[in-house]
Design an enzyme around this catalytic site. Structure first.
Site, PDB file in Angstrom:
ATOM      1  N   ALA A 457       9.132  -5.273  -1.199  1.00 46.94           N
ATOM      2  CA  ALA A 457       8.679  -6.626  -1.509  1.00 46.94           C
ATOM      3  C   ALA A 457       7.182  -6.559  -1.769  1.00 46.94           C
ATOM      4  O   ALA A 457       6.501  -5.628  -1.316  1.00 46.94           O
ATOM      5  CB  ALA A 457       8.993  -7.539  -0.337  1.00 46.94           C
ATOM      6  N   GLY A 502      12.263  -3.857   0.661  1.00 53.90           N
ATOM      7  CA  GLY A 502      13.117  -4.738  -0.139  1.00 53.90           C
ATOM      8  C   GLY A 502      13.738  -4.013  -1.332  1.00 53.90           C
ATOM      9  O   GLY A 502      14.817  -4.388  -1.798  1.00 53.90           O
ATOM     10  N   GLU A 505      16.712  -2.400   0.005  1.00 56.65           N
ATOM     11  CA  GLU A 505      17.659  -3.466   0.380  1.00 56.65           C
ATOM     12  C   GLU A 505      18.403  -3.970  -0.855  1.00 56.65           C
ATOM     13  O   GLU A 505      19.610  -4.225  -0.814  1.00 56.65           O
ATOM     14  CB  GLU A 505      16.919  -4.613   1.059  1.00 56.65           C
ATOM     15  N   GLU A 525       9.499  -1.737   6.763  1.00 55.18           N
ATOM     16  CA  GLU A 525       9.045  -3.098   7.087  1.00 55.18           C
ATOM     17  C   GLU A 525       8.314  -3.193   8.418  1.00 55.18           C
ATOM     18  O   GLU A 525       7.305  -3.886   8.538  1.00 55.18           O
ATOM     19  CB  GLU A 525      10.237  -4.069   7.086  1.00 55.18           C
TER      20      GLU A 525
HETATM   21  N1  DAK Z   1       3.604  -4.481  -2.886  1.00 60.17           N
HETATM   22  C1  DAK Z   1       2.561  -4.703  -3.712  1.00 60.17           C
HETATM   23  N2  DAK Z   1       1.953  -3.746  -4.422  1.00 60.17           N
HETATM   24  C2  DAK Z   1       2.409  -2.492  -4.294  1.00 60.17           C
HETATM   25  C3  DAK Z   1       3.505  -2.180  -3.441  1.00 60.17           C
HETATM   26  C4  DAK Z   1       4.120  -3.247  -2.720  1.00 60.17           C
HETATM   27  N3  DAK Z   1       5.177  -3.052  -1.926  1.00 60.17           N
HETATM   28  N4  DAK Z   1       3.715  -0.845  -3.520  1.00 60.17           N
HETATM   29  C5  DAK Z   1       2.817  -0.357  -4.397  1.00 60.17           C
HETATM   30  N5  DAK Z   1       2.029  -1.339  -4.862  1.00 60.17           N
HETATM   31  C6  DAK Z   1       0.940  -1.237  -5.846  1.00 60.17           C
HETATM   32  C7  DAK Z   1      -0.302  -0.572  -5.244  1.00 60.17           C
HETATM   33  O1  DAK Z   1      -1.071  -1.511  -4.556  1.00 60.17           O
HETATM   34  C8  DAK Z   1      -0.977  -0.050  -6.492  1.00 60.17           C
HETATM   35  O2  DAK Z   1      -1.654  -1.118  -7.145  1.00 60.17           O
HETATM   36  P1  DAK Z   1      -3.130  -0.896  -7.798  1.00 60.17           P
HETATM   37  O3  DAK Z   1      -3.978  -0.402  -6.686  1.00 60.17           O
HETATM   38  O4  DAK Z   1      -2.944   0.126  -8.874  1.00 60.17           O
HETATM   39  O5  DAK Z   1      -3.502  -2.255  -8.327  1.00 60.17           O
HETATM   40  C9  DAK Z   1       0.176   0.353  -7.377  1.00 60.17           C
HETATM   41  O6  DAK Z   1       1.322  -0.359  -6.879  1.00 60.17           O
HETATM   42  C10 DAK Z   1       0.491   1.840  -7.305  1.00 60.17           C
HETATM   43  O7  DAK Z   1       0.665   2.176  -5.951  1.00 60.17           O
HETATM   44  P2  DAK Z   1      -0.138   3.357  -5.237  1.00 60.17           P
HETATM   45  O8  DAK Z   1      -1.452   3.589  -5.875  1.00 60.17           O
HETATM   46  O9  DAK Z   1      -0.110   3.071  -3.773  1.00 60.17           O
HETATM   47  O10 DAK Z   1       0.810   4.582  -5.580  1.00 60.17           O
HETATM   48  P3  DAK Z   1       1.040   5.911  -4.749  1.00 60.17           P
HETATM   49  O11 DAK Z   1       1.897   6.767  -5.598  1.00 60.17           O
HETATM   50  O12 DAK Z   1      -0.247   6.453  -4.241  1.00 60.17           O
HETATM   51  O13 DAK Z   1       1.880   5.470  -3.454  1.00 60.17           O
HETATM   52  C11 DAK Z   1       3.676   4.337  -2.326  1.00 60.17           C
HETATM   53  C12 DAK Z   1       3.170   5.007  -3.628  1.00 60.17           C
HETATM   54  C13 DAK Z   1       5.040   3.710  -2.628  1.00 60.17           C
HETATM   55  C14 DAK Z   1       3.838   5.393  -1.235  1.00 60.17           C
HETATM   56  C15 DAK Z   1       2.667   3.263  -1.855  1.00 60.17           C
HETATM   57  O14 DAK Z   1       2.350   2.425  -2.976  1.00 60.17           O
HETATM   58  C16 DAK Z   1       3.182   2.405  -0.741  1.00 60.17           C
HETATM   59  O15 DAK Z   1       3.185   2.783   0.406  1.00 60.17           O
HETATM   60  N6  DAK Z   1       3.603   1.159  -1.086  1.00 60.17           N
HETATM   61  C17 DAK Z   1       4.083   0.189  -0.102  1.00 60.17           C
HETATM   62  C18 DAK Z   1       5.456   0.558   0.392  1.00 60.17           C
HETATM   63  C19 DAK Z   1       5.956  -0.426   1.404  1.00 60.17           C
HETATM   64  O16 DAK Z   1       5.455  -0.519   2.534  1.00 60.17           O
HETATM   65  N7  DAK Z   1       6.986  -1.148   1.029  1.00 60.17           N
HETATM   66  C20 DAK Z   1       7.687  -2.070   1.943  1.00 60.17           C
HETATM   67  C21 DAK Z   1       7.192  -3.453   1.731  1.00 60.17           C
HETATM   68  S1  DAK Z   1       7.855  -4.523   2.944  1.00 60.17           S
HETATM   69  C22 DAK Z   1      11.985 -10.641   4.064  1.00 60.17           C
HETATM   70  C23 DAK Z   1      12.934  -9.861   3.515  1.00 60.17           C
HETATM   71  C24 DAK Z   1      12.580  -8.613   2.994  1.00 60.17           C
HETATM   72  C25 DAK Z   1      11.274  -8.181   3.042  1.00 60.17           C
HETATM   73  C26 DAK Z   1      10.322  -9.017   3.529  1.00 60.17           C
HETATM   74  C27 DAK Z   1      10.692 -10.257   4.069  1.00 60.17           C
HETATM   75  N8  DAK Z   1      12.391 -11.948   4.686  1.00 60.17           N
HETATM   76  C28 DAK Z   1      13.775 -12.244   4.900  1.00 60.17           C
HETATM   77  C29 DAK Z   1      11.366 -12.818   5.088  1.00 60.17           C
HETATM   78  C30 DAK Z   1      10.919  -6.904   2.527  1.00 60.17           C
HETATM   79  C31 DAK Z   1       9.781  -6.333   2.913  1.00 60.17           C
HETATM   80  C32 DAK Z   1       9.261  -5.148   2.266  1.00 60.17           C
HETATM   81  O17 DAK Z   1       9.753  -4.644   1.303  1.00 60.17           O
END
Ligand code: DAK
Length: 651
Positions: A457, A502, A505, A525
């Site tokens: 997400a 997400g 998911e 998450e």
């Molecule tokens: N959100 C927003 N931007 C993201 C992102 C994300 N999840 N993942 C990557 N990006 C963006 C980065 O900020 C970067 O943007 P710029 O800096 O270029 O502007 C661009 O994508 C490229 O990413 P990186 O530079 O970080 O690329 P790397 O290859 O170095 O790293 C990575 C890739 C996937 C390891 C890293 O980007 C990373 O750790 N990303 C976050 C992964 C993460 O934690 N995902 C889980 C999110 S939590 C809900 C239901 C569901 C959910 C929430 C609530 N309810 C029922 C309320 C779900 C929650 C989630 O998914």
């Protein structure tokens, strides 16, 4: 892995992989070791390619090498690179003055010499006999016609523009430009290549300025015009530019950093192509000839003058951006991506236009156009949309590509690794809703438009949400995932790159997940203070059991495709180079089978999971029994007895 049986042929959108030799550690030649050439070489070497940088003499090569070393040293200092990685990257780059040596056995040659048509043409003439028919040749021009440069080149189908943005080692944007005779497969190979070197490509037509420079350079020129007219002080213009586009630098500081001569020459070439509305401002030329930077810091901001500057910048930007789409140079999505990725603006022109409202936007464009009668045409599509009362310009975050009975649903926010924001979730829901009633559809492949599924997400959007908004967001995600799960025909999720949070998911809502080697999957998450909420915890538990799910969810760990396969998350691991072809083969095999039987057994399996064993068995027997009443059953069995392929109609 056993070879997949290929049934029928399901086309693979863009990013074709298996026939593509352009992947690390293939050799690439970069011709020209200046600012751009060295940056391009560095980006490619960091991605694992072997580079040969060629320049005319030893001092030029030494400068190129020094530029790369300086950039890499900076990366080590900022702890973005370890010293060992730096050495590896440097070891992958050879420097030579010998053109024959440089291009021998290369999969791609990137020309990045001085932006002078005669110089480039001479180089291509010299290059022509040295490269084989398979070698891709790309010109890193920012202003010359790709079709023109390809003239006389023996293999124009393999010739295209690859316009990197400054600084090329860091800036992620690359424009891919097809000339009149460029093969579409060349463009998709270059698209794939761009992702491999960690760039975000946009495709544009071969028109002056391509996409981004067509509206960006006139913005710099407009700043000079406003100064010339004394419409506002330099500091005012600078500040409006920064605030309006959410950029770190305003127009004058940008020119000071990147070079006033470059802005002047680029505007001159736009002027030649498009006429007086693009004429370089005399004040720009004067500043360029003076050799001095813009003295914007020596002036004061005049807040009352900001509206005039704002109106001019917006009228110009909206006017050109909408024309780019109308002329077929670039899509609205590509235009916005160019601004956000290449110019590091907070918003692209179309998002900004929608924020303001099309009616108001049109007013600004018309006011701007009145200054250039007959030379600044207003896009008819903008007029039409505004006349229909549309407030916003639609931007697609999901692309659908249909190949016979199979649809590819491609998540298309590559600049943020397909992070799922509210709009993307709404569009996924709407896309699957529209496909539900498509009678000829027999299977769907859900994947990324780039070789990434989704990194979760959107954290940036989530970080701004209140409690009620968080709850609403959760239901939005659930709705999209449920729509996929309940989709009448089979849905296969292809995970390349990342499926995190997400993203995973959503993939789990598909009938099954296949992953490309190198992919990483996980539910991180809890590392962000939340927990899975789009069905990830529930669906994963049903899929792989309580203990394994808890291990993944509590640790938030990322696992490889192979580990995910062992855990039972993934049904199959596919070689990265052929993942798209292989998943197309799986979808093709499904699509060749009796559609009603496939759709009904999907219901039997899914509904059966929620029922008692006895009810599930009853449902299975009853449903299978009913297949005997279908034409497909008669056809299937008749075809078997007649030793021919069945022709199922889904009846
Ligand atoms: N959100 C927003 N931007 C993201 C992102 C994300 N999840 N993942 C990557 N990006 C963006 C980065 O900020 C970067 O943007 P710029 O800096 O270029 O502007 C661009 O994508 C490229 O990413 P990186 O530079 O970080 O690329 P790397 O290859 O170095 O790293 C990575 C890739 C996937 C390891 C890293 O980007 C990373 O750790 N990303 C976050 C992964 C993460 O934690 N995902 C889980 C999110 S939590 C809900 C239901 C569901 C959910 C929430 C609530 N309810 C029922 C309320 C779900 C929650 C989630 O998914």
């Amino acid at each position: 892995m056993a070879r997949l049986r290929r049934v029928g042929s399901v086309a693979v959108p863009g990013l074709r992989t298996s026939a593509n030799h352009l992947r690390p550690p293939a050799a690439i030649a970069v011709l020209g070791g200046g600012n751009m050439g060295s940056g391009i070489a560095q980006a490619c070497a960091q991605a694992g390619f072997h580079l040969r940088v060629r320049d005319v003499d030893a001092p030029a090569l030494a400068r190129g090498r020094a530029l790369i070393e300086k950039m890499l040293a900076g990366a080590v200092e900022r702890r973005k690179l370890t010293p060992a990685r730096r050495d590896e990257v440097l070891a992958r780059i050879e420097f030579t003055t010998d053109l024959t040596e440089a291009v021998r056995g290369t999969a791609l040659v990137i020309e990045a010499v001085f932006e002078d048509e005669a110089v480039k043409r001479d180089l291509f003439r010299e290059l022509a006999p040295l490269v084989g028919p398979e070698t891709l040749v790309a010109t890193n021009t920012s202003s010359l016609s790709v079709t023109g440069l390809a003239e006389g080149f023996p293999n124009p189908g393999r010739f295209a523009g690859l316009h990197f943005f400054f600084p090329a080692a860091i800036n992620k944007l690359v424009e891919i430009v097809g000339g009149a005779r460029t093969d579409p497969s060349t463009l998709s190979e270059l698209e794939r290549f761009s992702y491999l070197v960690r760039k975000i490509p946009i495709t544009t037509a071969d028109r002056a300025g391509f996409c981004v420079n067509r509206y960006f350079v006139p913005y710099l020129n407009e700043a000079a015009r406003l100064a010339e007219e004394s419409a506002a002080s330099l500091a005012t213009i600078e500040e409006v530019g920064r605030e309006l586009f959410g950029a770190t630098l305003g127009p004058f500081e940008l020119m000071n950093v990147t070079g006033i001569p470059i802005a002047f020459h680029a505007e001159t070439s736009l002027y030649r192509a498009f006429g007086p509305a693009y004429a370089p401002a005399p004040r720009l030329e004067e500043q360029f000839r003076s050799g001095k930077p813009w003295p914007w810091k020596e002036t004061e901001v005049e807040p009352e003058k900001k509206p005039v500057v704002r109106a001019r910048f917006l009228g110009l930007t909206f006017g050109i951006a909408t024309r780019l789409v109308e002329e077929g140079v670039a899509t609205a999505e590509a235009t916005d991506r160019g601004a956000v990725v290449g110019l590091r603006r907070k918003w692209g022109p179309f998002a900004q236009l929608s924020g303001l409202g099309l009616g108001e936007g049109l007013g600004l464009v018309e006011a701007y156009a009145r200054n250039w009668p007959g030379n600044f045409p207003v896009a008819q599509t903008l007029r039409d949309r505004a006349a229909r009362g549309e407030r916003t310009w639609p931007l697609s975050l999901v692309r659908v590509e249909r190949s016979g009975p199979v649809a590819w649903v491609l998540l298309d926010r590559p600049e943020v690794l397909n992070a799922l924001n509210s709009e993307l979730l709404r569009q996924i829901d709407a896309t699957f809703r529209d496909l539900e009633t498509d009678p000829g559809l027999r299977a769907v492949i859900l994947a990324g438009s780039s070789p990434v599924f989704a990194a979760g997400a959107d954290i940036e959007e989530m970080s701004r949400k209140s409690l009620p908004e968080g709850i609403e967001f959760g239901f939005l995600g659930q709705r999209a995932a449920d729509r996929i799960e309940r989709f009448p025909a089979p849905v296969i999720a292809l995970v390349e790159g990342y499926a995190l949070g997400g993203g995973l998911e959503l993939a789990l809502a598909a009938d099954f997940v296949v992953a490309a080697e190198g992919a990483q999957l996980g539910l991180p998450e809890v590392t962000l203070g939340i927990h899975p909420g789009m069905g990830g915890a529930t669906r994963l538990t049903r899929l792989i059991g309580r203990a394994r799910t808890k291990m993944l969810v509590y640790t938030g760990a990322r696992v490889s495709a192979e580990e995910a396969f062992r855990l039972g998350v993934v049904a199959r691991v596919l070689p990265a180079d052929s993942a798209r072809d292989d998943v197309a083969a799986i979808a093709g095999a499904i699509a060749a089978n009796a559609p009603l039987a496939v759709r009904w057994v999907k219901q039997v399996i899914d509904r059966g999971l929620d029922a008692s064993t006895a009810s599930a068995l009853h449902l299975e027997a009853a449903s299978a029994g009913h297949t005997f009443g279908t034409d497909d059953r008669s056809e299937g069995m008749k075809a078997f007895l007649e030793r021919r392929k069945p022709d199922f109609r889904g009846k």
